[in-house]
Design a protein around this motif. Structure first.
Motif, short mmCIF file in Angstrom:
data_model
loop_
_atom_site.label_atom_id
_atom_site.label_comp_id
_atom_site.label_asym_id
_atom_site.label_seq_id
_atom_site.Cartn_x
_atom_site.Cartn_y
_atom_site.Cartn_z
N LYS A 1 -12.46 8.58 5.12
CA LYS A 1 -12.26 7.38 5.89
C LYS A 1 -13.06 6.24 6.06
CE LYS A 1 -14.53 10.24 9.53
NZ LYS A 1 -14.21 11.15 10.97
N GLN B 1 -3.90 -1.56 8.80
CA GLN B 1 -3.37 -0.74 9.13
C GLN B 1 -3.31 0.54 8.34
OE1 GLN B 1 0.61 -3.09 8.88
NE2 GLN B 1 0.93 -2.27 11.10
N ARG B 2 -4.68 0.89 8.21
CA ARG B 2 -4.76 1.93 7.06
C ARG B 2 -4.21 3.17 7.16
NH1 ARG B 2 -10.74 2.61 6.64
NH2 ARG B 2 -10.19 4.20 5.34
N ARG B 3 -3.64 3.60 8.19
CA ARG B 3 -2.89 4.95 8.55
C ARG B 3 -1.54 4.89 8.00
NH1 ARG B 3 -4.97 7.45 14.33
NH2 ARG B 3 -7.09 7.48 13.58
N LYS B 4 -1.03 3.67 7.76
CA LYS B 4 0.24 3.61 7.18
C LYS B 4 0.36 3.48 5.77
CE LYS B 4 1.90 1.39 11.46
NZ LYS B 4 2.33 0.27 12.18
N SER C 1 2.75 -1.55 5.48
CA SER C 1 1.58 -2.65 5.86
C SER C 1 1.89 -3.90 5.06
CB SER C 1 0.16 -2.06 5.42
OG SER C 1 -0.01 -1.64 4.20
N ARG D 1 -1.58 5.18 0.82
CA ARG D 1 -2.33 4.68 1.79
C ARG D 1 -3.61 3.72 1.25
NH1 ARG D 1 -0.03 8.93 4.17
NH2 ARG D 1 1.08 8.58 5.82
N GLU E 1 -6.75 3.65 1.57
CA GLU E 1 -7.99 4.48 1.36
C GLU E 1 -7.80 5.46 0.07
OE1 GLU E 1 -7.67 8.59 3.81
OE2 GLU E 1 -8.45 6.63 4.82
N GLN E 2 -6.68 5.41 -0.65
CA GLN E 2 -6.53 6.18 -1.74
C GLN E 2 -6.60 5.25 -3.06
OE1 GLN E 2 -2.49 7.64 -0.30
NE2 GLN E 2 -3.36 9.70 -0.84
#
Length: 267
Positions: free
Chosen positions: A147, A211-214, A219, A243, A245-246
């Motif tokens: 995160k 919109q990191r959770r999407k 996004s 997403r 962060e991946q």
């Protein structure tokens, strides 16, 4: 002259531990033989160690009271004390266009802006060291899959290798900040061209992490306008279920090229 009073509006937290100041100053030794620019020297707690190194040193300080203090206590540095706002300076004028090392005890509230300016001048700054807020340092050094990995991580690591060196506790500052600090070092990597449109790369990174959770297929819709939407098959590609962060930096480059091609098709 009496000591400088820390000013809250400038985000000043003066380091008082000389051993830590020396450790931070010595981080510039990883890039020897280059001039050094110190940002926000305050009362010169790091400056006193930097000035002894066999290389040109200039310091830039926006606080007039600190500038007066430095002029009085560092007479040998007087012609190299710049009373200015680092964020507004033309860095090519500093050392006649020569590369230099950037260092400092950076104000927390503008540290990200300082590093974005570094990125804009990356051909001039092969090495940047200094102390920042712990949370920001962790983000800058983070790898994909957690995160903390975000906009700063990707944009800086695209051009620099980031090292988290050590943590600094609040008790060694006046006044003590409410958070931990950390010392980092960034060294320019070998990348000269990302292999994509660099402005679009920034836009893709910022848009997706905002919109990191999407998933990317959600996004990325913000990049296309209603008159020129992306084709449905664009969102059906395998990467679109991920997403931000991946994604590695290489995958962000790939994604940027995909977006660029789709933008061209949608016109």
């Amino acid at each position: 002259m009496k000591q400088v009073r820390p000013k809250k509006n400038l985000g000043q937290h003066f380091l008082t531990d000389l051993s830590i100041a020396k450790r931070i100053a010595d981080t510039v030794d990883a890039c020897p033989d280059l001039p050094v620019l110190e940002v926000g020297p305050g009362m010169g707690v790091m400056t006193q160690f930097l000035v002894e190194k066999p290389r040109p040193l200039r310091v830039v300080e926006i606080d007039r009271e600190s500038v007066e203090y430095l002029n009085e206590h560092f007479p040998r540095l007087r012609d190299n004390i710049i009373g200015d706002d680092f964020l507004r300076m033309d860095l090519r004028q500093l050392f006649d266009g020569q590369q230099f090392v950037l260092t400092g005890n950076y104000p927390y509230d503008i540290s990200s802006q300082i590093f974005f300016k570094m990125l804009d001048n990356r051909d001039l700054i092969p090495c940047c060291t200094g102390m920042i807020q712990h949370e920001v340092a962790v983000r800058m050094a983070s790898q994909p899959g957690n995160k903390q990995y975000g906009i700063l991580s990707v944009l800086i690591q695209a051009w620099y290798n980031v090292e988290y060196l050590f943590t600094v506790e609040p008790s060694v500052f006046n006044p003590p900040p409410k958070v931990q600090s950390a010392v980092i070092r960034m060294t320019r990597n070998e990348v000269q061209h990302l292999g994509c449109d660099e402005q679009l790369f920034k836009r893709v990174v910022k848009t997706t992490f905002n919109q990191r959770r999407k998933m990317l297929r959600v996004s990325l819709r913000q990049i296309f306008d209603a008159q020129h939407p992306a084709r449905p098959e664009f969102y059906q590609q395998d990467m679109m279920t991920r997403r931000p962060e991946q994604l590695t930096i290489g995958q962000f480059v790939e994604l940027t090229n995909m977006v660029g091609q789709e933008l061209a098709c949608s016109l």
